[in-house]
Write an enzyme that holds these catalytic residues in place. Structure first.
Site, mmCIF file in Angstrom:
data_model
loop_
_atom_site.group_PDB
_atom_site.id
_atom_site.type_symbol
_atom_site.label_atom_id
_atom_site.label_comp_id
_atom_site.label_asym_id
_atom_site.label_seq_id
_atom_site.Cartn_x
_atom_site.Cartn_y
_atom_site.Cartn_z
ATOM 1 N N GLY A 15 0.818 -1.209 0.000
ATOM 2 C CA GLY A 15 0.000 0.000 0.000
ATOM 3 C C GLY A 15 0.851 1.258 0.000
ATOM 4 O O GLY A 15 0.480 2.280 -0.593
ATOM 5 N N ASN A 16 2.027 1.186 0.633
ATOM 6 C CA ASN A 16 2.899 2.350 0.673
ATOM 7 C C ASN A 16 3.568 2.603 -0.673
ATOM 8 O O ASN A 16 4.093 3.693 -0.917
ATOM 9 C CB ASN A 16 3.956 2.187 1.763
ATOM 10 C CG ASN A 16 3.360 2.280 3.153
ATOM 11 O OD1 ASN A 16 2.430 3.043 3.373
ATOM 12 N ND2 ASN A 16 3.862 1.500 4.089
ATOM 13 N N LYS A 123 -2.268 -3.665 13.390
ATOM 14 C CA LYS A 123 -2.084 -3.321 11.981
ATOM 15 C C LYS A 123 -2.187 -1.814 11.781
ATOM 16 O O LYS A 123 -3.262 -1.225 11.960
ATOM 17 C CB LYS A 123 -3.148 -4.023 11.138
ATOM 18 C CG LYS A 123 -3.044 -3.745 9.637
ATOM 19 C CD LYS A 123 -1.816 -4.372 9.026
ATOM 20 C CE LYS A 123 -1.809 -4.214 7.515
ATOM 21 N NZ LYS A 123 -0.585 -4.767 6.919
ATOM 22 N N LYS A 205 -2.132 -8.044 3.896
ATOM 23 C CA LYS A 205 -2.142 -8.326 2.463
ATOM 24 C C LYS A 205 -1.183 -9.439 2.070
ATOM 25 O O LYS A 205 -1.481 -10.248 1.191
ATOM 26 C CB LYS A 205 -1.837 -7.028 1.720
ATOM 27 C CG LYS A 205 -1.583 -7.142 0.230
ATOM 28 C CD LYS A 205 -0.092 -7.178 -0.087
ATOM 29 C CE LYS A 205 0.617 -5.980 0.485
ATOM 30 N NZ LYS A 205 2.094 -6.061 0.349
ATOM 31 N N LYS A 263 5.632 -10.517 5.820
ATOM 32 C CA LYS A 263 6.174 -10.907 4.512
ATOM 33 C C LYS A 263 7.008 -12.174 4.631
ATOM 34 O O LYS A 263 6.923 -13.081 3.786
ATOM 35 C CB LYS A 263 7.016 -9.768 3.922
ATOM 36 C CG LYS A 263 6.214 -8.563 3.474
ATOM 37 C CD LYS A 263 7.106 -7.458 2.955
ATOM 38 C CE LYS A 263 6.276 -6.333 2.333
ATOM 39 N NZ LYS A 263 5.302 -5.756 3.260
#
Length: 304
Positions: A15-16, A123, A205, A263
Site C-alpha cells: 500500500g505504501n 495493523k 495483504k 512478509k
C-alpha cells in the site's frame, strides 16, 4: 530454480508503494504511483499468468478519517478502497496492454471473529499524524512509528479462506489478468447460521496473498515493497541483504512486527509447499525474476 514463461505469478503490491509516506494524499499522487507500477508490470503480461494483489493501509485509514461521523465499518471501507485502487490499476495496465483481458474483483476473506487479534490491534492504517490527540479523540488505538508521529492500529486476524476462489480459477485458466484481494481482502466471518457478515478488521495483504498463491497453485509469490529485500540484522550497522534463504534458515531469526515479519511468514508458507517467494523493491521487479535483485525464499533443502 527458475521461472519459465507461462508460470503463474501472484504479485503483491504494498500500500505504501501506491501512496508513499510524505506524499500528498490525493487521487493524482496515487494515480501517478500506480502508473509507474503499471509500466513495470505491463511488459510481463505477455509472458506470465499474473494475479495482482495490493495493500490499502494508507487508503482505508484515510477513508475512515474522512468519514468518522458516518461510522462506516472497516469492511465496507475496505471494499471501497479495493474498488478504487483496483480500478486505477486495471485502467493503467489496460492502457499499456490493450489486447490483454483484465478483471478487477472484490474479494471477501473469512477470518475467525474470536481470534485474539481483536483484543490486541497491531495493523497500522491511515496517514502518519504528528499529533496523537486527533486519533485519541476518535476513540482509535494508535502506535508510534519509526518515522516519527502516530498511526491508527486495528485488528489484523489471519486469513482462513478466500471466498469465490473458483471464480478466480476460471479467470486464470482463461488467461485473464486478475486484480483482487485488495488490502488483504474484505474481512468477513461466519455467523451461527453459516452466513457471511462483515467484521471490523484489516487483513494483512501478504498473508492473504500467500494463501491465494497456494490455493491457485501459483509458481511464485512476489511481494513488492519499499525495501531491497529481507535484511539480516536490520537496523544495525551490520545489516546486509539476504539473497537466498529457506524457511528453516529464516525461522531462527526475528523480524520487525507489522512490516517485514508478515512478509517473511507469507514467504515461508509458500516455500514450504515447494514454491518460490520473492521480496524486493518495486523498481527491481525484473531483477527479482532474473534472480539478480531482492530476496528469494526457496524450499528447504535448496542450495542457497
Amino acid at each position: 530454480m527458475t521461472l519459465a514463461f507461462g508460470s503463474t505469478l501472484v504479485i503483491a503490491l504494498g500500500g505504501n508503494a501506491l501512496l508513499s509516506a510524505g506524499q500528498p494524499a490525493t487521487g493524482g499522487s496515487q494515480r501517478a504511483n500506480i502508473a509507474k507500477v503499471a509500466a513495470i508490470i505491463a511488459p510481463l503480461l505477455a509472458h506470465y499468468r499474473i494475479v495482482i494483489t495490493h495493500g490499502n493501509g494508507p487508503q482505508v485509514g484515510l477513508l475512515a478519517a474522512q468519514t468518522p461521523d458516518a461510522d462506516w465499518p472497516l469492511d465496507v471501507l475496505g471494499a471501497e478502497s479495493e474498488g478504487m485502487i483496483g480500478y486505477v490499476i486495471e485502467q493503467e495496465l489496460a492502457n499499456r496492454a490493450p489486447k490483454q483481458l483484465f478483471a478487477t474483483l472484490l474479494s471477501q476473506v473469512i477470518v475467525d471473529s474470536k481470534d485474539p487479534a481483536f483484543q490486541h490491534p497491531t495493523k497500522p492504517i491511515g496517514l502518519i499524524h504528528q499529533d496523537r490527540s486527533r486519533l485519541t479523540s476518535l476513540g482509535w488505538d494508535s502506535v508510534e512509528v519509526a518515522a516519527g508521529g502516530w498511526r491508527r492500529v486495528v485488528a489484523s486476524p489471519p486469513p482462513l479462506k478466500i471466498v469465490g476462489l473458483e471464480t478466480l480459477q476460471v479467470l486464470l485458466a482463461a488467461k485473464v489478468t486478475i486484480i483482487c484481494l485488495g488490502g488483504g481482502g474484505i474481512p468477513v466471518s461466519l455467523d451461527g447460521d453459516g452466513r457471511l457478515e462483515g467484521i471490523e478488521a484489516v487483513i494483512d495483504k501478504d498473508l492473504a496473498s500467500s494463501l491465494l498463491a497456494r490455493d491457485l497453485d501459483a509458481d511464485a509469490l512476489i511481494m513488492l515493497t519499499n525495501v531491497d529485500g529481507i535484511m539480516a540484522q536490520f537496523g544495525t550497522p551490520e545489516a546486509s541483504l539476504i539473497r537466498r534463504t529457506t524457511p528453516n534458515l529464516l525461522a531462527a531469526q526475528a523480524f520487525q512486527a507489522g512490516t517485514m515479519a508478515p512478509k517473511v511468514a507469507a514467504a515461508m508458507s509458500m516455500a514450504r509447499e515447494g514454491k518460490i517467494a520473492m521480496i524486493g523493491a518495486l523498481g527491481d521487479l525484473q531483477g527479482l525474476l532474473d534472480g539478480t535483485k531482492g530476496t528469494w525464499v526457496l524450499p528447504d533443502g535448496s542450495p542457497v
